[in-house]
Design a protein around this motif. Structure first.
Motif, short mmCIF file in Angstrom:
data_model
loop_
_atom_site.label_atom_id
_atom_site.label_comp_id
_atom_site.label_asym_id
_atom_site.label_seq_id
_atom_site.Cartn_x
_atom_site.Cartn_y
_atom_site.Cartn_z
N ASN A 165 0.85 -1.28 -0.13
CA ASN A 165 -0.08 0.04 0.09
C ASN A 165 0.89 1.26 0.12
O ASN A 165 1.19 1.63 0.94
N ALA A 166 1.14 1.84 -1.16
CA ALA A 166 2.03 2.92 -1.47
C ALA A 166 1.42 4.11 -0.54
O ALA A 166 2.13 4.97 0.10
N ALA A 208 3.11 6.19 2.09
CA ALA A 208 3.43 7.87 1.91
C ALA A 208 3.07 8.44 2.99
O ALA A 208 3.68 9.40 3.44
N ARG A 209 1.75 8.17 3.55
CA ARG A 209 1.27 8.70 4.95
C ARG A 209 2.13 8.70 6.02
O ARG A 209 2.41 9.75 6.62
N ALA A 210 2.72 7.56 6.21
CA ALA A 210 3.67 7.33 7.30
C ALA A 210 5.05 7.98 6.98
O ALA A 210 5.53 8.65 8.21
N LEU A 211 5.32 8.28 5.95
CA LEU A 211 6.54 8.94 5.68
C LEU A 211 6.52 10.54 5.47
O LEU A 211 7.46 11.15 4.96
N ALA A 261 5.80 9.84 -5.06
CA ALA A 261 7.25 9.64 -4.37
C ALA A 261 7.87 8.36 -4.19
O ALA A 261 8.72 8.13 -4.55
N ILE A 262 7.00 7.63 -3.40
CA ILE A 262 7.14 6.28 -2.69
C ILE A 262 7.51 5.18 -4.29
O ILE A 262 8.44 4.67 -4.41
N HIS A 263 6.34 5.54 -5.28
CA HIS A 263 6.66 4.87 -6.59
C HIS A 263 7.93 5.07 -7.46
O HIS A 263 8.55 4.45 -7.76
N ASN A 264 8.33 6.53 -7.39
CA ASN A 264 9.52 6.89 -8.14
C ASN A 264 10.60 6.42 -7.35
O ASN A 264 11.56 5.96 -8.03
N SER A 324 13.50 8.11 -8.99
CA SER A 324 14.58 9.18 -8.33
C SER A 324 15.19 8.53 -6.99
O SER A 324 14.49 7.45 -6.65
N LYS A 325 15.80 9.16 -6.23
CA LYS A 325 16.44 8.69 -4.99
C LYS A 325 15.87 9.34 -3.94
O LYS A 325 15.48 10.54 -4.01
#
Length: 168
Positions: A20-21, A25-28, A34-37, A43-44
């Motif tokens: 679950n991206a 994403a919410r947690a980070l 961005a998570i997908h990238n 991206s890094k």
């Protein structure tokens, strides 16, 4: 040594958000895109997200920041710098761990012996000696850690300076 992506995946496992991206994403505190990238290599991770991942994992953020810096770096010399930096940190951590484990083992042995033969005063003296060694070892570890932090800060400053000079 782990990659920044491996740290991210480990954080997802810990959070229970592997599939679950959006939840990751919410947690980070970022976007699912961005998570997908990050996961697809488009991206890094930036330093902020490296720190967020480190907080989830309960580890030193510099471990992940250095991994991401190594991966982002296009210049081989600078990439080697980050590789060496990571190796040095791992070596320092290893030395500290061995010293702490030895001190703990010695303390445990003395505690067991003194429980078995409480009349042995020498055990008491030895336990005090081990305690003193442990305190000295901890002082040494803190000193080494602070020195490592200072060296890291100096190297990061140098890298920032080199990056600003090469960008000009």
């Amino acid at each position: 040594m782990k990659t920044a992506l491996e740290y991210l995946e480990e954080a997802e496992e810990k959070l229970g958000t592997c599939s679950n991206a959006s939840a990751t994403a919410r947690a980070l505190k970022t976007t699912p895109q961005a998570i997908h990238n990050y996961k697809s290599g488009v991206s890094k991770m930036d330093d902020y997200h490296c720190i967020r991942v480190a907080q989830v994992l309960g580890i030193d953020p510099m471990e992940i920041i250095a991994a991401a810096q190594e991966e982002r770096e296009k210049n081989e010399e600078k990439r080697e710098f980050w590789r060496d930096f990571r190796r040095a940190r791992t070596r320092e951590d290893g030395h500290a761990s061995v010293q702490v484990m030895i001190a703990m083992a010695m303390t445990g042995m003395i505690a067991l012996l003194s429980a078995k033969w409480p009349e042995l005063t020498a055990i008491y003296i030895m336990s005090n000696l081990v305690r003193a060694i442990c305190k000295q070892t901890m002082r040494l570890l803190v000193t080494r850690f602070m020195s490592l932090l200072r060296n890291t800060q100096q190297k990061l400053t140098q890298v920032s300076y080199l990056a600003s000079v090469s960008a000009s």
